[in-house]
Design an enzyme around this catalytic site. Structure first.
Site: not given
Ligand code: NAD
Length: 507
Positions: A181, A289, A391
């Site tokens: 997903k 990240c 962040e």
């Molecule tokens: P996000 O948490 O908004 O979304 C990530 C995934 O979760 C998406 O597929 C989204 O559809 C889903 N999602 C969003 N809200 C949800 C909810 N309420 N319930 C269930 N699923 C939900 O993250 P983003 O904005 O897409 O990505 C950026 C974030 O990801 C930043 O915080 C970044 O630091 C982090 N990140 C971390 C790493 C790591 O390796 N630690 C790597 C890349 C990105």
């Protein structure tokens, strides 16, 4: 896999289930081109039933795939690697259109993703079992690593190719079937890499992709057929995914957000620190990240020199559309996110920090509607400011001033995140002390973005990772397999054991 939307002729990215395109376009969402600030396509948002169809397809494909020898699974990955290389321009173009990444940055992302496919090509080697002959008289014992079954991956917007590639190539060669997903904000490149996997010869149903939102995620987290969940995204959602998946009996690794600090020691090679901080703070608009978003300068003298060096270098920073490879970085992902980043700069100013280079109103010729924030440098930041505790995920570099290295390390240790960090120094002893004691999962010594290579593993500490195993590499193999230990004896006619009630010792 896109089809025109009769309503407004924008293509819709659908789903891929059992090797077939599935439209399920009852609910659709806009996908923006952030460089233009315009909607570029649409994405189907899967219903619970559609996700259940994908899980059912993965479940049905599992027995045959589990029985397929690892070398045959790996052969598909060898072909897949070639297809990714051959289609890299198109993949990078889609990343650029929907994420805003400049082509050289998108190419770097794809390359790091391909390295995970290369690791997965070693499946026969990485799945070799541990064997002990004569563990007791005539007794042999071995441990083998069996697949889990249906595994799900949920990925963020900021690496639409690389983060999915951290997950499914390894999960698949370990013998699992998969439901991915991806982020609904930039689904195009992820769908293309999914189609290429089918072209590489993967049997139908072994890999499935559903686009969607919370409804799709919740279905994956609660369906009893899904054995394990890999998640990468923000910390609040990572925590939710981890608690929900584990409450439903699943194995889960959930990687979250970050606030990565670089310590700049008084003896640092300043030119190197300035140029590498520039790339690590502003590359990909700070939407990584592992972005270095805080520099902790040890002593006012080095802090002043750092600010002077960064200010001078930032005059040449070029922010603009993804399509111009002369740009250093592109827009942020959405208008809302741009407003959030600008809001953090406003709050830092209100709370007493000094805005040294202000990127709040960049002028990007010909792209006035794009979601741009210019490179921003903030000095005199303190640990109580909102811009420090949160962040930001934008092109903003903040400088904290401290007196000692220990003070800098205490600040880093106290932050809720512990993803990556870096120290700039010429002092080997200081560097060794830092890497030994700092409470962060990935450490760089004069290396700003210490993203581990594919044959190590990627994972932060504290609230940057929920779960016990990091992503990809050796930890990935452990995550996607279950150990089974077998003890075997073939009693010969003459040697029969009598009844034994004491604990067997194999002596
Ligand atoms: P996000 O948490 O908004 O979304 C990530 C995934 O979760 C998406 O597929 C989204 O559809 C889903 N999602 C969003 N809200 C949800 C909810 N309420 N319930 C269930 N699923 C939900 O993250 P983003 O904005 O897409 O990505 C950026 C974030 O990801 C930043 O915080 C970044 O630091 C982090 N990140 C971390 C790493 C790591 O390796 N630690 C790597 C890349 C990105």
């Amino acid at each position: 896999m896109t089809s025109p939307n009769s309503a407004n002729d924008l293509p819709i990215t659908g789903h891929l289930i059992n090797g077939q395109p599935v439209e399920d376009a009852v609910r659709v969402q806009d996908v923006w081109n952030p460089s233009l600030g315009a909607v570029g396509s649409r994405v189907a948002i899967a219903s619970k039933e559609t996700v259940e169809d994908a899980i059912a397809a993965a479940q049905a494909a599992f027995p045959a795939w589990r029985a397929t020898p690892p070398a045959k699974r790996a052969r598909i990955m060898f072909r897949y690697r070639e297809l990714l290389e051959a289609n890299s321009d198109r993949i990078c173009e889609l990343i650029g259109q929907e994420h805003g990444k400049i082509s050289h940055d998108a190419a770097g992302e794809l390359q790091r993703g391909i390295e995970n496919v290369e690791f997965a090509c070693g499946a026969p080697q990485i799945l070799k079992s541990e064997y002990s002959r004569n563990a007791g008289p005539g007794i042999d014992s071995w441990s083998e690593f069996q697949p889990l079954g249906v595994v799900a991956g949920i990925t963020p917007f900021n690496f639409p190719a690389m983060v999915p590639l951290w997950m499914f190539p390894l999960a698949l060669v370990c013998g699992n079937t998969f439901v991915l997903k991806p982020s609904e904000r930039d689904p195009g490149a992820t769908m293309l890499i999914a189609e290429l996997l089918q072209q590489a010869g993967l049997p139908d149903g072994v890999f499935n992709l559903v686009n969607g939102d919370k409804e799709a995620v919740d279905t994956l987290l609660t369906d009893s057929r899904v054995q394990a969940v890999s998640f990468v995204g923000s910390t609040p959602i990572a925590e939710y995914v981890y608690t929900t998946a584990t409450a439903h009996g699943k194995r889960c690794q959930a990687l979250g957000g970050a606030k990565n600090h670089a310590i700049v020691m008084p003896d640092a090679d300043l030119d190197n620190a300035v140029s590498s901080l520039l790339g690590a703070a502003f590359g990909s608009s700070g939407e990584r990240c592992m972005a270095l978003s805080v520099a902790v300068a040890v002593g006012d003298d080095i802090a002043d020199k750092l600010i002077t060096g960064l200010t001078k270098a930032m005059k040449n920073l070029k922010v603009g559309a993804f399509s111009d490879s002369n740009n250093d970085f592109g827009p942020v992902i959405t208008a809302q996110h741009r407003d959030k980043v600008v809001g953090f700069i406003d709050s830092a100013e209100k709370q007493g920090a000094t805005i040294v280079v202000d990127g709040r109103t960049p002028s990007v010729e010909d792209y006035q509607d794009g979601f741009y924030v210019g490179g921003t440098l903030i000095d005199n930041v303190t640990t109580s400011m909102d811009s420090y505790t949160s962040e930001i995920f934008g092109p903003v570099l903040q400088v904290l001033r401290v007196s000692t290295m220990q003070e800098a390390m205490d600040i880093i240790d106290a932050h809720e995140y512990g993803n990556g960090t870096c120290i700039y120094t010429r002092d080997g002893e200081a560097a060794r002390y830092f890497s030994d004691h700092i409470k962060v999962g990935m450490v760089g010594i004069n290396v700003p973005l210490p993203v581990p290579v594919a044959y190590h593993s990627f994972g932060g500490w504290k609230r940057s990772l929920f779960g016990d195993l990091s992503a990809y590499g050796p930890d990935g193999v452990r995550f996607y397999t279950r150990r089974k230990t077998i003890t075997q004896r073939w009693p010969s006619a003459g040697v029969r054991e009598g009844v034994q009630f004491s604990m067997p010792t194999f002596d």
